[in-house]
Design an enzyme around this catalytic site. Structure first.
Site, PDB file in Angstrom:
ATOM      1  N   CYS A 124      35.333  26.645  30.964  1.00 40.16           N
ATOM      2  CA  CYS A 124      34.191  26.113  31.704  1.00 40.16           C
ATOM      3  C   CYS A 124      33.246  25.289  30.836  1.00 40.16           C
ATOM      4  CB  CYS A 124      33.459  27.272  32.352  1.00 40.16           C
ATOM      5  SG  CYS A 124      34.626  28.395  33.140  1.00 40.16           S
ATOM      6  N   HIS A 153      26.178  26.715  33.725  1.00 34.86           N
ATOM      7  CA  HIS A 153      27.511  26.969  34.291  1.00 34.86           C
ATOM      8  C   HIS A 153      27.380  28.021  35.388  1.00 34.86           C
ATOM      9  CE1 HIS A 153      31.607  27.891  34.893  1.00 34.86           C
ATOM     10  NE2 HIS A 153      31.615  29.004  34.189  1.00 34.86           N
ATOM     11  N   ASN A 164      32.888  29.954  40.976  1.00 34.76           N
ATOM     12  CA  ASN A 164      33.062  29.400  39.635  1.00 34.76           C
ATOM     13  C   ASN A 164      34.166  28.342  39.686  1.00 34.76           C
ATOM     14  OD1 ASN A 164      33.681  28.879  36.982  1.00 34.76           O
ATOM     15  ND2 ASN A 164      33.783  31.026  36.346  1.00 34.76           N
TER      16      ASN A 164
HETATM   17  O1  UT7 Z   1      33.773  31.120  33.536  1.00 33.70           O
HETATM   18  C1  UT7 Z   1      34.035  32.353  32.925  1.00 33.70           C
HETATM   19  C2  UT7 Z   1      34.658  33.261  33.921  1.00 33.70           C
HETATM   20  N1  UT7 Z   1      34.347  34.634  33.867  1.00 33.70           N
HETATM   21  C3  UT7 Z   1      33.115  35.199  33.957  1.00 33.70           C
HETATM   22  O2  UT7 Z   1      32.099  34.559  33.930  1.00 33.70           O
HETATM   23  C4  UT7 Z   1      33.093  36.677  34.106  1.00 33.70           C
HETATM   24  C5  UT7 Z   1      31.846  37.323  33.583  1.00 33.70           C
HETATM   25  N2  UT7 Z   1      31.764  38.698  34.070  1.00 33.70           N
HETATM   26  C6  UT7 Z   1      31.363  38.955  35.327  1.00 33.70           C
HETATM   27  O3  UT7 Z   1      30.974  38.071  36.076  1.00 33.70           O
HETATM   28  C7  UT7 Z   1      31.379  40.411  35.766  1.00 33.70           C
HETATM   29  O4  UT7 Z   1      31.723  41.204  34.672  1.00 33.70           O
HETATM   30  C8  UT7 Z   1      32.370  40.661  36.948  1.00 33.70           C
HETATM   31  C9  UT7 Z   1      31.846  40.014  38.207  1.00 33.70           C
HETATM   32  C10 UT7 Z   1      33.756  40.098  36.617  1.00 33.70           C
HETATM   33  C11 UT7 Z   1      32.503  42.156  37.189  1.00 33.70           C
HETATM   34  O5  UT7 Z   1      31.236  42.737  37.420  1.00 33.70           O
HETATM   35  P1  UT7 Z   1      30.835  44.096  36.699  1.00 33.70           P
HETATM   36  O6  UT7 Z   1      29.512  44.487  37.216  1.00 33.70           O
HETATM   37  O7  UT7 Z   1      30.962  43.845  35.209  1.00 33.70           O
HETATM   38  O8  UT7 Z   1      31.919  45.105  37.255  1.00 33.70           O
HETATM   39  P2  UT7 Z   1      32.983  45.972  36.438  1.00 33.70           P
HETATM   40  O9  UT7 Z   1      33.954  45.087  35.722  1.00 33.70           O
HETATM   41  O10 UT7 Z   1      32.239  46.961  35.660  1.00 33.70           O
HETATM   42  O11 UT7 Z   1      33.796  46.652  37.596  1.00 33.70           O
HETATM   43  C12 UT7 Z   1      33.205  47.639  38.366  1.00 33.70           C
HETATM   44  C13 UT7 Z   1      34.217  48.162  39.358  1.00 33.70           C
HETATM   45  C14 UT7 Z   1      35.571  48.524  38.796  1.00 33.70           C
HETATM   46  O12 UT7 Z   1      35.969  49.717  39.404  1.00 33.70           O
HETATM   47  P3  UT7 Z   1      35.843  51.126  38.592  1.00 33.70           P
HETATM   48  O13 UT7 Z   1      36.763  50.961  37.416  1.00 33.70           O
HETATM   49  O14 UT7 Z   1      34.404  51.253  38.222  1.00 33.70           O
HETATM   50  O15 UT7 Z   1      36.297  52.134  39.613  1.00 33.70           O
HETATM   51  C15 UT7 Z   1      36.488  47.435  39.289  1.00 33.70           C
HETATM   52  O16 UT7 Z   1      37.814  47.877  39.500  1.00 33.70           O
HETATM   53  O17 UT7 Z   1      34.455  47.197  40.365  1.00 33.70           O
HETATM   54  C16 UT7 Z   1      35.865  47.098  40.609  1.00 33.70           C
HETATM   55  N3  UT7 Z   1      36.171  45.754  41.078  1.00 33.70           N
HETATM   56  C17 UT7 Z   1      36.080  45.391  42.367  1.00 33.70           C
HETATM   57  N4  UT7 Z   1      35.751  46.089  43.478  1.00 33.70           N
HETATM   58  C18 UT7 Z   1      35.736  45.433  44.642  1.00 33.70           C
HETATM   59  C19 UT7 Z   1      36.542  44.666  40.345  1.00 33.70           C
HETATM   60  N5  UT7 Z   1      36.689  43.614  41.155  1.00 33.70           N
HETATM   61  C20 UT7 Z   1      36.418  44.035  42.417  1.00 33.70           C
HETATM   62  C21 UT7 Z   1      36.385  43.402  43.670  1.00 33.70           C
HETATM   63  N6  UT7 Z   1      36.046  44.133  44.743  1.00 33.70           N
HETATM   64  N7  UT7 Z   1      36.681  42.100  43.841  1.00 33.70           N
END
Ligand code: UT7
Length: 325
Positions: free
Chosen positions: A112, A252, A282
């Protein structure tokens, strides 16, 4: 000094909402909205590809600049989702637009941050030799990522943005760019299969490895906030400006929570931070040039405004650029 002669942007028509995703993978509108701020994104039609999106954004930018394809002296395309594996999307774009046989190249793999890096390269080329350089940021991520991995698929959308840069005049001056890379963090956002270390095989394709984006979400989040805010402060310091001088910050668009955290760290008012991640998700290297075009086209930028762009991406790369309108 390098000038922006014209701005352009394009998104495909098809809207994919959070509800649409919730019918395909185990997710909800509530989860996606609260964790990312994304409500919907655009996906290319089946007969559209990266070249089509690039062409549309380039045509808008050339029109805005009052230029014809014949006037373009060089083309750079920043993308992680190229039209084909080889050659570069930029050479195909040169032919599609009907430009002369001018040099073209892609800046690929920078995720990005790729488009800000590309304008940094283009301004160096212009300083060396006065040229009109078309710089496109384009991504058709919906075609290359897994539609089954809920942790990544809901985050992305397809779009293209473009500018024409030149040696002077125009609508804004590209005052400065700072970019940096920490290659030791390459593993926090990577798609491994398809390169020479992990070539495509029948087994890897069957397992869907070619679409497996490995993302350490919380680490990417932390680095994104840290790097976008610090590179923006470095840029302001080099320009002898402060936060209050920024009329509009275009960060971004990966996640509204990342944007808010950067805004808080910098101490900039919400109304001076551009947000469209709710409508487009994104779109990789396209978020900044597309957002810039939307802000410009929508009248959010006035003559005299200092506009600061900032991005981060796989690499781990980060960059900030300042435009004086
Ligand atoms: O351009 C660069 C691209 N990438 C980024 O910018 C990513 C940067 N990071 C983020 O935006 C965030 O870390 C995310 C949006 C990817 C994730 O948010 P988070 O608050 O860090 O959530 P997490 O990774 O701690 O996940 C929490 C839970 C997990 O379940 P458990 O293990 O706590 O039971 C995931 O399995 O949310 C679950 N999960 C979902 N649940 C419903 C992950 N994706 C989903 C989903 N729907 N789509």
């Amino acid at each position: 000094m390098t000038a922006v002669l014209g701005f352009g942007g394009y998104v495909p028509e098809r809207v994919m909402t959070n509800e649409d995703w919730s019918r395909l993978v185990d997710t909800t509108d509530e989860w996606i909205t609260s964790r990312t701020g994304i409500k919907e994104r655009r996906f290319a039609a089946e007969d559209e590809s990266t070249l089509d999106l690039s062409e549309q954004a380039a045509l808008v930018a050339m029109k805005d600049a009052g230029l014809n394809p014949d006037d373009i002296d060089e083309i750079v395309v920043a993308t992680d989702t190229p039209e084909v594996y080889t050659p570069d999307t930029a050479s195909l774009l040169q032919d599609r637009l009907g430009c002369r046989n001018v040099p073209t190249y892609d800046l690929g793999g920078s995720g990005c941050a790729g488009w800000i890096q590309a304008i940094d390269v283009a301004r160096a080329r212009i300083a060396f030799e006065p040229k009109k350089v078309l710089v496109v940021g384009v991504e058709l991520i919906s075609r290359l990522i897994s539609w089954e991995d809920r942790a990544t698929c809901v985050l992305f959308g397809d779009a293209a943005g473009a500018v024409v840069l030149g040696p002077g005049g125009g609508k804004a001056t590209l005052v400065d760019v700072i970019s940096g890379t920490d290659g030791s963090k390459a593993d926090i956002l990577t798609l491994q299969t398809g390169g020479t270390r992990h070539p495509f095989t029948v087994d890897s394709a069957a397992a869907g490895d070619h679409q497996r984006l490995d993302m350490k979400g919380s680490e990417v989040f932390r680095e994104a906030v840290r790097r976008m805010s610090s590179v923006t402060l470095d840029l302001l310091e080099r320009l002898d400006k402060d936060i209050d001088d920024i009329a509009l910050l275009i960060p971004h668009q990966a996640n509204k929570r990342i944007i808010d955290a950067v805004g808080q760290k910098l101490g900039i008012a919400d109304e001076r931070v551009f947000v469209n991640v709710d409508r487009y998700g994104n779109t990789g290297s396209a978020t900044v040039p597309f957002g810039l075009w939307e802000a410009y086209e929508g009248g959010r930028i006035q003559p005299g405004d200092l506009v600061v762009l900032t991005a981060f991406g796989a690499g781990f790369h980060w960059a900030s650029a300042a435009l004086q309108f």
